[in-house]
Design an enzyme around this catalytic site. Structure first.
Site, PDB file in Angstrom:
ATOM      1  N   ARG A  76       0.824  -1.219   0.000  1.00 20.76           N
ATOM      2  CA  ARG A  76       0.000   0.000   0.000  1.00 20.76           C
ATOM      3  C   ARG A  76       0.854   1.263   0.000  1.00 20.76           C
ATOM      4  O   ARG A  76       0.350   2.360  -0.232  1.00 20.76           O
ATOM      5  CB  ARG A  76      -0.943  -0.002   1.203  1.00 20.76           C
ATOM      6  CG  ARG A  76      -0.254  -0.011   2.557  1.00 20.76           C
ATOM      7  CD  ARG A  76      -1.285  -0.057   3.699  1.00 20.76           C
ATOM      8  NE  ARG A  76      -0.654  -0.130   5.008  1.00 20.76           N
ATOM      9  CZ  ARG A  76      -0.276  -1.249   5.602  1.00 20.76           C
ATOM     10  NH1 ARG A  76      -0.443  -2.414   4.960  1.00 20.76           N
ATOM     11  NH2 ARG A  76       0.270  -1.238   6.800  1.00 20.76           N
ATOM     12  N   TYR A  77       2.140   1.118   0.285  1.00 21.15           N
ATOM     13  CA  TYR A  77       3.040   2.272   0.333  1.00 21.15           C
ATOM     14  C   TYR A  77       3.878   2.424  -0.936  1.00 21.15           C
ATOM     15  O   TYR A  77       4.329   3.520  -1.243  1.00 21.15           O
ATOM     16  CB  TYR A  77       3.983   2.172   1.534  1.00 21.15           C
ATOM     17  CG  TYR A  77       3.276   2.139   2.862  1.00 21.15           C
ATOM     18  CD1 TYR A  77       2.453   3.192   3.262  1.00 21.15           C
ATOM     19  CD2 TYR A  77       3.423   1.053   3.710  1.00 21.15           C
ATOM     20  CE1 TYR A  77       1.793   3.154   4.484  1.00 21.15           C
ATOM     21  CE2 TYR A  77       2.768   1.005   4.935  1.00 21.15           C
ATOM     22  CZ  TYR A  77       1.951   2.056   5.315  1.00 21.15           C
ATOM     23  OH  TYR A  77       1.307   2.021   6.519  1.00 21.15           O
ATOM     24  N   THR A  78       4.150   1.341  -1.628  1.00 17.91           N
ATOM     25  CA  THR A  78       5.030   1.413  -2.798  1.00 17.91           C
ATOM     26  C   THR A  78       4.229   1.603  -4.080  1.00 17.91           C
ATOM     27  O   THR A  78       3.033   1.321  -4.132  1.00 17.91           O
ATOM     28  CB  THR A  78       5.881   0.137  -2.917  1.00 17.91           C
ATOM     29  OG1 THR A  78       5.021  -1.001  -3.069  1.00 17.91           O
ATOM     30  CG2 THR A  78       6.744  -0.057  -1.680  1.00 17.91           C
TER      31      THR A  78
END
EC number: 5.6.2.2
Length: 834
Positions: free
Chosen positions: A140-142
């Site tokens: 969800r961050y990359t």
């Protein structure tokens, strides 16, 4: 009522019986063995084909292929904005790959790691892990998108070049293989474990692979050795050095082989005038932090010596810089050899070129890998050309109709105006000008602007170009050699666009570059000490200056209560050291393998070096310069048993140990000495008796033997030593209170085995107990160590040669509460050799 109930029961039983028979008629009886075999094979093939092995054509496993196609489908090309990795993973799971999200994301992460992939397929933004084995950030961050290189894998996929198959729920289709303009399997390799088989294919340099494929296309009868002129060997993303070409040749010839990988190291001078080994490139797959920790542990254990400090100075700008700083005066090559031997600075890569060919696993050589890629490209280009040809013909057909309309524009307009509806106009045009339905419809759809003279010229030019392209496509399809030429041209463009220099260096045979550690070791005398708690070390014997008899000595360790130096001996760094325990277990090692430390250091635990049992104690030792299997040794036990045996029985002892003597209850091994043919052997007891016997009178025994009686002891006496006597040598005796003397060996008559012996000293309260008896030459030196770890080195001839009944003289001054713990001889020939 009872009769009625029985009738009902019988009726139910008959119905149940009839139903059971009907069911049994529909049951197939099969062998459980056959069913297990077939079901397992079905499962195994599912894993092999659907998960674990790459397709030889595009070099991808299904999960890689689905990730790339999902990105292509979402238009995540290299020139578009990044998109959350979670979105791509979700698309893959929902549409193509009904497995865990961790598996899909883990694969996508690897496709974006420049230390895992030689040529990246995914362009990642954010934390995608590191060579230190740091985990990537959550998906969800990359963010990610395809690389330009990955897009080459999907070129022309919209032109019906590959077969599409239904996805897992038949809701859409997915490609069974990608067109793959680039030879992905060779340049990026593949790893996977299937059922009963595995693939481990290394990456290669794109330029080299392209050159080899071009050569193969021109010389399809080429041998593997011809292709190896272009493909030198694997080329790993982490660079490093490949040692030896035999493994490469074997892998390219048979599909299987092993290659040796080494880190790239440089030796630099530090600010503290020391040398430092700098690791700049790692073998493929080695985790830097794990390597760092391993080296540090080995240094602590004493398996790697001469290292002063280890630190990691790696950065994005400087790249990998793992610093191994050495101590002053340490031979760098020796440390290097120890690093190669004990750490992953040297690893082995086992090559298995296993891939799916027509859906079946097959081990492939280099030529076959190239052949199947070329065959795939021939098929793709053929289908692409057929698609382009059909599209060109269809468009030319339309343009021909438009030109007919322009040539008869007045009549066309009249027909359209007079027609009742579109269908009538289309039919009239088709009949009047012999047009097809598509041509007639195109005329009806034509905007008025295309009626201009300029538009007519453009249509004529476009039609001419299409006719030329159609002729080109038809010619291409008619001449397979021209398709091969197209493949060559496209590959050359790929090479120019993405090709780079080789990263991994390949050098000759490993043996050509290895330096024998023994040749680099400085041959010097060292004093080896072993403490009561089992700590061992070596220091240069020259660090102890020779003093006069009766001196105090210098500090030789760190005594703490009952923890003091118990054994001391002098040997050359190149000698073989044999160590024996009280339980009759034997070990051997090279003296230079003992940790080199300072005089005041307590040493390293010997349990890191030898496989000692918890309560096992070292009681004796000897050194030899050569390992001669026929060399005889004599062992002596506390209860006076002796045994002669050849060294060949201890050849496998090494550091794990081997039983050299079977002991009776309460007996212990106390002394071991090498002997030559014709030597005499003297055994001494704590009560001051010595028995001299001839070596030839003791027969040789096997390793499991218990030995024979050597000396007869009184009930309160024990044997303390045993030594071979050589010509010109005398005995030297020292007691725990520092009293000692030399005795001429001529004072002892040769007796038979089993005798009581002759007096050599009379221990009393002044002298204390006998600590050690050794043989010594006039030009030798001796070293004496005390329980407070003071060590004195004196000349042997400074100690007077006295009679058997003499008490002796003061050899070393001992502080209150201390006592002598051992005596070591420094042979004169060692001093001369040094």
């Amino acid at each position: 009522m009872a009769v009625k109930k029985n009738k009902e029961d019988n009726s139910e039983e008959r119905q149940y019986s009839t139903l059971t028979k009907d069911i049994l008629k529909r049951v197939d009886h099969i062998s459980i063995e056959n069913e297990l075999r077939e079901s397992y094979l079905t499962y195994a093939m599912s894993v092999i084909v659907s998960r674990a092995l790459p397709d030889v054509r595009d070099g991808l496993k299904p999960v890689h292929r689905r990730i790339l196609y999902a990105m292509y489908d979402a238009n995540l090309t290299h020139d578009k904005p990044y998109k959350k990795s979670a979105a791509t993973v979700g698309e893959v799971l929902a549409r193509y790959h009904p497995h865990g999200d961790a598996a899909v994301y883990g694969t996508m992460v690897r496709m974006a790691q420049d230390f895992s992939m030689r040529y990246l397929l995914v362009d990642g933004q954010g934390n995608f892990g590191s060579i230190d084995d740091d985990p990537p950030a959550a998906m969800r961050y990359t963010e990610a998108r395809m690389t330009r290189f990955a897009e080459e894998m999907l070129n022309d996929i919209e032109k019906e070049t590959v077969k599409f198959v239904p996805n897992f729920d038949d809701s859409r289709t997915e490609p069974s293989v990608l067109p793959a303009t680039v030879p992905q399997l060779l340049v990026n390799g593949s790893m996977g474990i299937a059922i009963g088989m595995a693939t481990n294919m290394p990456p290669h340099n794109l330029k080299e692979v392209v050159n080899a494929i071009v050569y193969y296309i021109d010389h399809q009868d080429a041998e593997i050795k011809d292709l190896m002129r272009y493909v030198q060997g694997p080329d790993f993303p982490t660079a490093g050095i490949i040692y030896g070409k035999e493994g490469i040749k074997e892998a390219y010839t048979t599909g299987k082989g092993r290659i040796k990988l080494r880190a790239r190291l440089e030796v630099e001078e530090t600010k503290r005038d020391r040398e430092a080994i700098v690791v700049k490139e790692l073998p493929y797959g080695v985790v830097k932090t794990t390597l760092h920790e391993k080296i540090a542990d080995l240094v602590k254990q004493g398996k790697i010596e001469g290292v002063a400090d280890i630190r990691d100075e790696s950065s994005n700008r400087a790249g990998i810089r793992l610093i191994i700083e050495l101590k002053k005066g340490v031979a760098t090559q020796i440390v290097l050899n120890q690093l190669w031997k004990h750490t992953d600075l040297e690893t082995t890569f086992g090559i298995i070129n296993l891939a799916l060919v027509n859906g079946e696993p097959k081990v492939l050589n280099l030529k076959e890998l190239i052949k199947y890629f070329v065959d795939h490209r021939v098929e793709v280009i053929t289908k692409r050309t057929e698609y382009d040809l059909n599209q060109a013909k269809a468009k030319a057909h339309i343009l021909e109709g438009l030109l007919i309309a322009q040539a008869n524009i007045e009549e066309v307009i009249r027909i359209i105006r007079e027609s009742e509806n579109t269908d009538a106009a289309r039919t009239t045009l088709m009949n009047r000008f012999k047009l097809s339905e598509k041509q007639a419809q195109a005329i009806l759809d034509m905007p008025l602007k295309r009626l201009t003279a300029l538009e007519k010229l453009k249509i004529e030019q476009e039609l001419q170009q299409l006719r030329e392209f159609i002729a080109y496509c038809e010619d291409l399809l008619a001449h397979p050699e021209k398709i091969l030429a197209v493949i060559k041209d496209e590959l050359k463009k790929i090479s120019e666009k993405y090709g780079d220099d080789r990263r991994s260096e390949i050098i000759g045979k490993t043996n050509d570059t290895e330096i024998d550690e023994e040749d680099l070791i400085h041959d010097e005398d060292v004093a080896v000490s072993i403490t009561t708690q089992g700590f061992i070390k070596r220091v240069p014997a020259s660090s102890y200056r020779t003093q006069g008899r009766g001196g105090v000595g210098v500090q030789g360790g760190k005594s703490q209560g009952e923890h003091y130096i118990e054994h001391l001996f002098v040997a050359s760094t190149k000698d073989y050291l044999f160590i024996f325990t009280d339980r009759g277990k034997a070990f051997w090692m090279k003296v230079h393998e003992i940790p080199a430390l300072s005089k005041i250091s307590q040493g390293k635990s010997i349990k890191f070096i030898l496989n000692l049992a918890p309560e096992e104690k070292i009681t004796s030792y000897f050194t030899v310069s050569e390992f001669d299997p026929k060399q005889s040794i004599i062992m002596v036990t506390k209860m006076g048993t002796i045994k002669k045996m050849e060294l060949k029985h201890l050849e496998n002892a090494k550091k794990r140990g081997i039983l050299a003597l079977t002991l009776e209850n309460n007996d212990e091994l106390v002394a071991v000495s090498p002997v030559q043919t014709g030597d005499d052997f003297i055994m001494t007891t704590a009560a001051g008796l010595a028995l001299r016997i001839t070596e030839e009178k003791i027969r040789k025994m096997g390793r499991a033997a218990a030995g024979v009686k050597g000396i007869s002891l009184d009930d309160d006496d024990i044997c303390v030593s045993g030594n071979a006597i050589h010509k010109g040598e005398s005995l030297i005796v020292i007691t725990e209170n520092g009293i000692g003397k030399r005795l001429s060996s001529k004072q002892f008559n040769v007796k038979g085995r089993g005798g009581k012996g002759q007096i050599y000293i009379k221990p009393d309260n002044k002298t204390g107990n006998v600590v050690s008896v050794k043989t010594v030459g006039d030009k030798d030196e001796i070293m004496v160590v005390t329980t407070d770890d003071m060590t004195i080195k004196i000349k042997a001839d400074s100690i007077p040669e006295l009679g058997r009944n003499a008490k002796g003289v003061k050899i070393v001054n001992i502080s209150d509460g201390a006592r002598v713990s051992d005596l070591a001889v420094v042979p004169a020939d060692n001093e001369e050799k040094k």
